[in-house]
Design a protein around this motif. Structure first.
Motif, PDB file in Angstrom:
ATOM      1  N   ASP A   1       9.400  36.493  61.728  1.00  0.00           N
ATOM      2  CA  ASP A   1       9.190  37.771  62.408  1.00  0.00           C
ATOM      3  C   ASP A   1      10.550  38.345  62.790  1.00  0.00           C
ATOM      4  OD1 ASP A   1       7.166  39.657  63.869  1.00  0.00           O
ATOM      5  OD2 ASP A   1       8.714  39.209  65.359  1.00  0.00           O
TER       6      ASP A   1
ATOM      7  N   THR B   1       7.495  39.503  58.420  1.00  0.00           N
ATOM      8  CA  THR B   1       7.100  40.767  59.033  1.00  0.00           C
ATOM      9  C   THR B   1       8.315  41.459  59.623  1.00  0.00           C
ATOM     10  OG1 THR B   1       4.923  39.865  59.590  1.00  0.00           O
ATOM     11  CG2 THR B   1       5.594  41.870  60.728  1.00  0.00           C
TER      12      THR B   1
ATOM     13  N   SER C   1       9.106  43.813  62.127  1.00  0.00           N
ATOM     14  CA  SER C   1       8.403  44.357  63.290  1.00  0.00           C
ATOM     15  C   SER C   1       9.183  45.425  64.029  1.00  0.00           C
ATOM     16  CB  SER C   1       8.055  43.221  64.269  1.00  0.00           C
ATOM     17  OG  SER C   1       7.195  42.281  63.672  1.00  0.00           O
TER      18      SER C   1
ATOM     19  N   THR D   1       5.597  42.381  55.154  1.00  0.00           N
ATOM     20  CA  THR D   1       4.886  43.447  55.852  1.00  0.00           C
ATOM     21  C   THR D   1       5.886  44.350  56.565  1.00  0.00           C
ATOM     22  OG1 THR D   1       2.967  42.020  56.202  1.00  0.00           O
ATOM     23  CG2 THR D   1       3.134  43.977  57.576  1.00  0.00           C
ATOM     24  N   HIS D   2       5.890  45.629  56.181  1.00  0.00           N
ATOM     25  CA  HIS D   2       6.703  46.643  56.865  1.00  0.00           C
ATOM     26  C   HIS D   2       5.839  47.259  57.960  1.00  0.00           C
ATOM     27  CE1 HIS D   2      10.295  47.102  54.135  1.00  0.00           C
ATOM     28  NE2 HIS D   2       9.488  46.380  53.362  1.00  0.00           N
ATOM     29  N   ARG D   3       6.139  46.892  59.202  1.00  0.00           N
ATOM     30  CA  ARG D   3       5.334  47.372  60.336  1.00  0.00           C
ATOM     31  C   ARG D   3       6.031  48.490  61.086  1.00  0.00           C
ATOM     32  NH1 ARG D   3       2.483  42.512  62.915  1.00  0.00           N
ATOM     33  NH2 ARG D   3       1.321  42.842  60.976  1.00  0.00           N
ATOM     34  N   ALA D   4       7.348  48.610  60.907  1.00  0.00           N
ATOM     35  CA  ALA D   4       8.141  49.603  61.640  1.00  0.00           C
ATOM     36  C   ALA D   4       8.889  50.489  60.647  1.00  0.00           C
ATOM     37  CB  ALA D   4       9.121  48.907  62.580  1.00  0.00           C
TER      38      ALA D   4
ATOM     39  N   CYS E   1      12.966  50.366  57.621  1.00  0.00           N
ATOM     40  CA  CYS E   1      13.234  48.969  57.266  1.00  0.00           C
ATOM     41  C   CYS E   1      13.458  48.840  55.760  1.00  0.00           C
ATOM     42  CB  CYS E   1      12.086  48.055  57.701  1.00  0.00           C
ATOM     43  SG  CYS E   1      11.932  47.903  59.495  1.00  0.00           S
TER      44      CYS E   1
ATOM     45  N   GLU F   1       2.651  49.439  56.315  1.00  0.00           N
ATOM     46  CA  GLU F   1       1.592  49.857  57.222  1.00  0.00           C
ATOM     47  C   GLU F   1       1.773  51.313  57.636  1.00  0.00           C
ATOM     48  OE1 GLU F   1       1.358  47.099  60.455  1.00  0.00           O
ATOM     49  OE2 GLU F   1       0.377  45.561  59.209  1.00  0.00           O
TER      50      GLU F   1
ATOM     51  N   ALA G   1       5.125  53.246  59.048  1.00  0.00           N
ATOM     52  CA  ALA G   1       6.368  52.607  58.592  1.00  0.00           C
ATOM     53  C   ALA G   1       7.075  53.525  57.601  1.00  0.00           C
ATOM     54  CB  ALA G   1       6.072  51.256  57.970  1.00  0.00           C
TER      55      ALA G   1
ATOM     56  N   THR H   1      10.604  53.549  54.584  1.00  0.00           N
ATOM     57  CA  THR H   1      10.676  52.185  54.051  1.00  0.00           C
ATOM     58  C   THR H   1      11.352  52.197  52.684  1.00  0.00           C
ATOM     59  OG1 THR H   1       8.793  51.261  55.242  1.00  0.00           O
ATOM     60  CG2 THR H   1       9.276  50.314  53.094  1.00  0.00           C
TER      61      THR H   1
END
Length: 458
Positions: free
Chosen positions: A260, A286, A288, A315-318, A321, A346, A349, A352
């Motif tokens: 994370d 992730t 985050s 996982t691109h949550r923010a 990134c 997500e 995000a 990206t």
């Protein structure tokens, strides 16, 4: 079903497991057991496990060292990992038992340092058994990522693991030397053995750490290893994580890595498989916090009936990134390779940037490669790409080299080596990179059957 023997084992040996494990691990053990009973091992119909038959891998009856009996081996006398010019903080894990001594790498000339509570001399840095008093530093982080993974092998590891390794880097500390962990598989009386290994890495804000894991087998018997690594990378922190496997054809290794990342952090993850039996590596990473970056590289060299399966989920949550993935395989004889990589962007995000590639060489008609790159995007302002190739050596390149007096056998070795070296050259740890160039060449020439520095098998 293959999971029933582990369910019965836990019910019969629960108290023994608890008696030989710390409270931080026991606190989550029963919940993991209930999840395992409810779900069992995944079948190949489960998307993330379609290329490796987990139920078959865990069907044999392996022994476990639940009573924590001492297995006689002195790695400080028997083992020297031959990575020149790499001054490391060197630790040994025999099966699933981290040793209570630390040894600096080449700079120490092999002198062991006996440190109280396994605490490193660098101010504030903690490298400790989870069962030690210093291991309390990881209490709030243990199983936070793994516990919500929904993965049966991870739950099995959580049920049965009785100790683990904690690496805790406090705020703004930059650990100059690489932390090197030598994992040694050693079986009592040449019996088959199951090992459940656990690692917890915590980097506070602004911390920097480089870690190298080297997996070796010291006995010519069957091993089944589950490994769970959890890594928390704080705001502005930097983690370089290298995993090198040099075991043998009787080893089954199932490794799950959970990472994370917070705002503006950086992770460089590398996995290298040089010798193995059946290997299944899973990476769940992730992003985050905004501005986080990760680079994930992997390579595998397989022959005979070896099996290497790498499965990744980023996982691109923010927003803002960046992620990059590149994996390469060279497969010979009747070996099997698999790569399934998924990038999930997500909602929210935005901005990206992600790129994923998987390139593979099958050098025999019997070798098989399965590749499945995937993108799942729920944001509209992104730059994402993916691609994969499976092919054989270039006939024109072979012909060109033959015309210059190079034998076909030598030409094939040189081309395969150049193919893999494109991944090796991306690694940031220069001494390891140089050593891997050498090991890869020996591997293709059939000269590498164990690490050159290992004296356990002689």
């Amino acid at each position: 079903m293959s999971e029933q023997q582990y369910i019965d084992l836990y019910r019969q040996m629960r108290q023994t497991i608890f008696d030989h494990a710390p409270a931080v691990m026991n606190a989550v053990r029963d919940a993991a057991f209930e999840r395992f009973v409810s779900g069992g091992f995944p079948s190949r119909k489960v998307e993330r496990y379609k290329y490796t038959d987990i139920q078959q891998l865990f069907a044999p009856d392996y022994g476990l060292n639940l009573n924590r009996l001492n297995i006689p081996v002195d790695p400080y006398e028997a083992f020297r990992c031959d990575v020149p010019n790499l001054s490391t903080l060197l630790y040994f894990v025999v099966n699933d038992m981290p040793l209570l001594t630390a040894q600096e790498g080449e700079a120490s000339r092999g002198v062991a340092l006996h440190l109280p509570s396994n605490r490193q001399a660098e101010e504030g840095l903690v490298i400790a058994n989870l069962s030690s008093p210093a291991g309390e530093a990881g209490r709030e982080f243990y199983n936070r990522l793994a516990g919500r993974s929904g993965d049966a092998v991870t739950d099995l590891n959580t049920m049965l693991a009785q100790d683990g390794l904690l690496v805790y880097v406090p705020r703004n500390m930059k650990v100059d030397r690489t932390v090197q962990v030598i994992n040694i598989l050693k079986a009592p009386r040449a019996s088959h053995l199951m090992v459940n290994r656990r690692v917890l890495i915590v980097l506070e804000e602004g911390a920097e750490l480089k870690m190298l894991f080297c997996d070796h087998a010291a006995d010519d018997c069957h091993f089944l290893t589950t490994q769970v690594i959890e890594a928390f990378v704080g705001e502005g922190a930097s983690l370089d994580l290298y995993c090198l496997e040099e075991t043998h054809h009787k080893n089954v290794r199932v490794s799950n890595v959970y990472i994370d990342q917070q705002r503006d952090s950086r992770v460089n993850h590398n996995v290298i498989t040089l010798h193995n039996g059946i290997t299944r590596n899973k990476l769940d990473l992730t992003l985050s916090g905004p501005g986080a970056e990760c680079a994930c590289y992997g390579c595998a060299i397989s022959d005979k009936r070896q099996h290497v399966d790498n499965n990744t989920l980023i996982t691109h949550r923010a927003p803002h990134c960046t992620s990059g993935e590149a994996y390469k395989y060279v497969l010979n004889d009747q070996s099997v390779g698999a790569f399934a990589g998924r990038v999930l962007v997500e909602p929210g995000a935005q901005q990206t940037v992600s790129q994923m590639t998987n390139q593979n060489l099958t050098s025999s008609r019997e070798a098989r490669m399965y590749t499945q790159p995937m993108l799942e995007i729920y944001a509209d302002d992104v730059k994402c790409s993916h691609g994969s190739t499976v092919g054989q050596l270039n006939d024109q390149a072979l012909f060109y080299m033959r015309q210059r007096g190079i034998s076909e056998h030598e030409a094939r070795i040189l081309l395969q080596q150049a193919f893999i070296n494109e991944i090796i050259d991306k690694m940031q740890l220069l001494p390891l990179r140089d050593r891997l160039h050498y090991l890869v060449e020996k591997r293709f020439r059939g000269e590498l059957n164990k690490c050159a520095g290992c004296r356990l098998c002689k």
